[in-house]
Every structure is written in C-alpha cells, then in structure tokens.
Write an enzyme that holds these catalytic residues in place. Structure first.
Site, PDB file in Angstrom:
ATOM      1  N   CYS A 120       0.848  -1.234  -0.060  1.00 54.57           N
ATOM      2  CA  CYS A 120      -0.094   0.141  -0.173  1.00 54.57           C
ATOM      3  C   CYS A 120       0.769   1.229  -0.005  1.00 54.57           C
ATOM      4  O   CYS A 120       0.306   2.341  -0.280  1.00 54.57           O
ATOM      5  CB  CYS A 120      -1.061  -0.036   1.138  1.00 54.57           C
ATOM      6  SG  CYS A 120      -2.105  -1.263   1.033  1.00 54.57           S
ATOM      7  N   HIS A 260      -3.385   7.405   2.843  1.00 57.25           N
ATOM      8  CA  HIS A 260      -3.520   6.174   2.263  1.00 57.25           C
ATOM      9  C   HIS A 260      -5.053   5.856   3.032  1.00 57.25           C
ATOM     10  O   HIS A 260      -5.300   6.095   4.113  1.00 57.25           O
ATOM     11  CB  HIS A 260      -2.722   5.063   2.787  1.00 57.25           C
ATOM     12  CG  HIS A 260      -3.015   3.749   2.449  1.00 57.25           C
ATOM     13  ND1 HIS A 260      -3.697   3.413   1.335  1.00 57.25           N
ATOM     14  CD2 HIS A 260      -3.040   2.629   3.233  1.00 57.25           C
ATOM     15  CE1 HIS A 260      -3.848   1.867   1.213  1.00 57.25           C
ATOM     16  NE2 HIS A 260      -3.521   1.410   2.487  1.00 57.25           N
ATOM     17  N   ASN A 290      -9.990   0.113   0.691  1.00 59.15           N
ATOM     18  CA  ASN A 290      -8.568   0.127   0.563  1.00 59.15           C
ATOM     19  C   ASN A 290      -8.202  -0.331  -0.910  1.00 59.15           C
ATOM     20  O   ASN A 290      -8.233  -1.358  -1.011  1.00 59.15           O
ATOM     21  CB  ASN A 290      -8.052  -0.432   1.555  1.00 59.15           C
ATOM     22  CG  ASN A 290      -6.683  -0.396   1.625  1.00 59.15           C
ATOM     23  OD1 ASN A 290      -5.899  -0.154   0.746  1.00 59.15           O
ATOM     24  ND2 ASN A 290      -6.093  -0.914   2.588  1.00 59.15           N
TER      25      ASN A 290
END
Ligand code: UT7
Length: 335
Positions: A120, A260, A290
């Site tokens: 990520c 994020h 996500n």
C-alpha cells in the site's frame, strides 16, 4: 520560504485514475459473510468498493488511468522515457512485468520500465523513485502508475479482510517542474519485523502453489488487523512530521493531506496527531475502500477533477502497508 534550494524538482503534469464499473456494497457483503453495513461503516468508514470482473487485470485498469494522465499532460506515449508501475497484484505472478504490458499497449516506444513492490506504500516509493530520475537530469518524462486488484487475492469468506479492499488505479506524468513547484522531500521506511502481520504466505518461492496446497487459505491475504492498525496510527503522523522537517516546514503549512485510505479511524488519528482540520484531508474511502497502492493517486485525481487542487498548494501524502512499509511525500501542486 525555508524550502531547500534545488536546481530541478520533479512535478506532476498530468493525472488520471480508473476504477472498475462493478460496485460492491456493504449490504452485498452482509449477504455473504457474518457482517453488517453498520459494522463496516462504523469500524472502517467504507460504504462500497469496486471489483474487477474475471476478465479484467491490473494492466487493464493501469492502461485506462495512464491514458487519462497522458491526455491531461498533453504527452504522447512515444515521449515517455520510463514507466514505473507500483503494484503487488501484477497480471502475471513472475513475469512479464505490468510495465512491459503497459508499454506495448500504450505505445510508449522509447520507454524502459519496471514494477515496484511496496504494497500500500507503493505510490510513495514510486513517486520518490521517479522524482530522483528527473531531479538528477536522467529523464524528462516519466509515467508512474499505481494499481492494485486485491479483490483477486483475498478470501471472499474471511470477514476480517474481504470487506476492506477494492480495486483501482492512479497514474501521473512526471516532468521537471516550473520554479517553485514540484517535489520537496520524501521519506521511506521499512519494518520487516512486522512481515507476518500482513502477508500472502503461498504462491511465492517460499511456498509455491502445488496440487497439495492449492486449496489452502494461505494463498490469500492474512492480516492481523489490530496490529496493523496500531502501527498505522503511529506511523502516519510520524512520517508526515519527518517529511515536513526534511523540507523545513510544519504541519500547519500543509494545504492538502492525502492519507492512504485504509480506515477512516486511522485517518482521523493522523489528523489529530498533526493538528490538521479535517477539511484538509482528501477522503474517498467510503466509495472505494482500500485500493492499496492506488489509493493516494486516486484521491488526488478526484480532488484535481473537483477543482480542489490549486497551483502552489502544499500537498503531503502518506501511505503505509505490508512489509511493513511506509512512505511520505511532500510537493507543491503546479498545474
Ligand atoms: O493498507 C493496510 C491494510 N490494512 C489496514 O490498514 C487494516 C488496519 N486495521 C483495521 O483497519 C482494523 O483493525 C479492522 C477494520 C481490520 C478491524 O477493526 P477493529 O476495530 O480493530 O476490530 P477487531 O479486529 O478488534 O475486531 C472486533 C470484533 C471481533 O469480534 P470479537 O472477537 O470481538 O467477537 C472481530 O471478529 O469485530 C469482529 N469483526 C467483524 N465483525 C463484523 C472483524 N471483522 C468484522 C466484520 N464484520 N467485517
């Protein structure tokens, strides 16, 4: 300004994104696993996410996002000198790279390229890497794409994981920025002691897929949610402070914070730590969940399209993820 002098800074000259058409709502998940819309929204901030269909792979989303970024930059594919694709869900597990597939499909005839794996945090790692090539004078036009399709790597019966992720891609063209704009500083981090906290155990050289283990859940994402949560809450604020310090700036100088998009509670904790007003943060987790490496450029592209990004704004982005990894980038928006 107290920003360090630099001859050339890398800037974003075009941005684009892409998500699959298929919307998966919380209600849909509640019909499949023991969860509820209320639990997912209150514990994560997610209302829905997008999933690729069986025929769509990472390079397909990457292609769409890249086309949009190139068009906005007014850059022909043949002008691109380097393609960097941040992904942990490439079309093919070993080779060829997603960058190679993209090079052919876009017609980037002059480009070299590679995939970069930082989960990520992939966008932040790729952005810093691209910035180095531009700032040392090696390349003038780089295509950066961050893409992930984690819906294909998770156990759709594991409620601890399956409700969290969605698929998406973000892309940008990076070039030398006009004076006063572009990349100011970045920080990267790794904490390998946390490798087990977020891991896909099978399918690599440690445990290749075999007829014997193919049915094991170890081919999917395994996550210690609580532990990753704790790590994320501390690292988001700390890494953002570090990158600001590197550029001689302070949290109050930030105009736009791009966290994020993993959990709204993690984002809220970072805002509190940095003493930033909530309206400074770009948040679209409710729509996409996500999307791993794609989440930061996807949020940036949405903000760009909504006219929220104004020339000269100080943008701080911060990502974290499996590894454990983290990356923070600071830049002045210049287009
Ligand atoms: O990009 C980086 C990737 N990952 C992350 O950033 C994840 C970071 N972690 C998180 O976001 C949170 O830890 C989660 C959203 C994953 C979990 O939230 P939490 O508030 O930490 O919940 P928990 O793990 O403490 O679980 C609380 C309860 C448990 O039940 P018991 O043991 O109390 O009976 C879980 O089994 O919630 C249960 N639970 C669920 N219940 C309904 C876990 N997932 C679900 C679910 N629906 N989807």
């Amino acid at each position: 300004m107290t920003e360090p002098p630099k001859k050339v800074r890398a800037g974003i000259t075009g941005i684009g994104s892409a998500v699959p058409d298929r919307v998966v709502t919380n209600a849909e998940w509640a019909g499949l696993v023991d969860t509820s819309d209320e639990w997912i929204r209150s514990r994560t901030g997610i209302s829905e996410r997008r999933f690729c269909d069986a025929q769509t792979a990472a390079s397909d989303l990457a292609f769409l996002a890249a086309q949009r970024a190139l068009a906005r930059a007014g850059t022909a594919p043949q002008e691109i000198e380097l393609i960097i694709v941040a992904t942990t869900t490439p079309d093919y597990p070993v080779f060829p790279s997603t960058a190679a597939l993209l090079q052919e499909r876009l017609g980037c005839a002059q480009a070299g390229g590679f995939d970069l794996s930082a989960a990520c945090s992939g966008f932040g790692y790729a952005f810093y890497t691209a910035a180095q090539f531009i700032e040392n004078g090696e390349f003038k036009k780089i295509l950066l794409v961050a893409v992930d399709t984690l819906s294909k790597n998770m156990d759709h019966t594991d409620r601890n994981v399956c409700v969290l992720f969605g698929d998406g891609a973000g892309a940008m063209v990076m070039e030398p920025a006009a004076a006063g704009y572009g990349h100011l500083a970045s920080v990267l981090g790794l904490r390998g002691s946390g490798a087990e906290e977020l891991i896909v155990r099978h399918g690599g050289s440690r445990a290749p897929l075999t007829p014997e283990n193919i049915a094991s859940k170890d081919r999917y994402i395994s996550m210690n949610g609580k532990s990753v949560f704790k790590f994320a809450v501390s690292i988001m604020g700390e890494a953002t402070e570090q990158v600001l310090k590197k550029a001689g700036l302070k949290p109050e100088d930030i105009d736009i914070f791009v966290p994020h998009q993993a959990n709204i509670r993690i984002i809220d904790a970072a805002l509190k730590h940095l003493k930033l007003a909530p309206d400074k943060a770009l948040v679209n987790i409710q729509k996409y969940g996500n999307t791993s490496s794609a989440s930061i450029p996807l949020a940036l592209d949405e903000a760009y399209q909504a006219g929220k990004l104004k020339k000269g704004m100080l943008v701080a982005a911060c990502g974290f993820g499996a590894g454990l990894t983290w990356a923070a980038n600071l830049f002045r928006w210049g287009y």
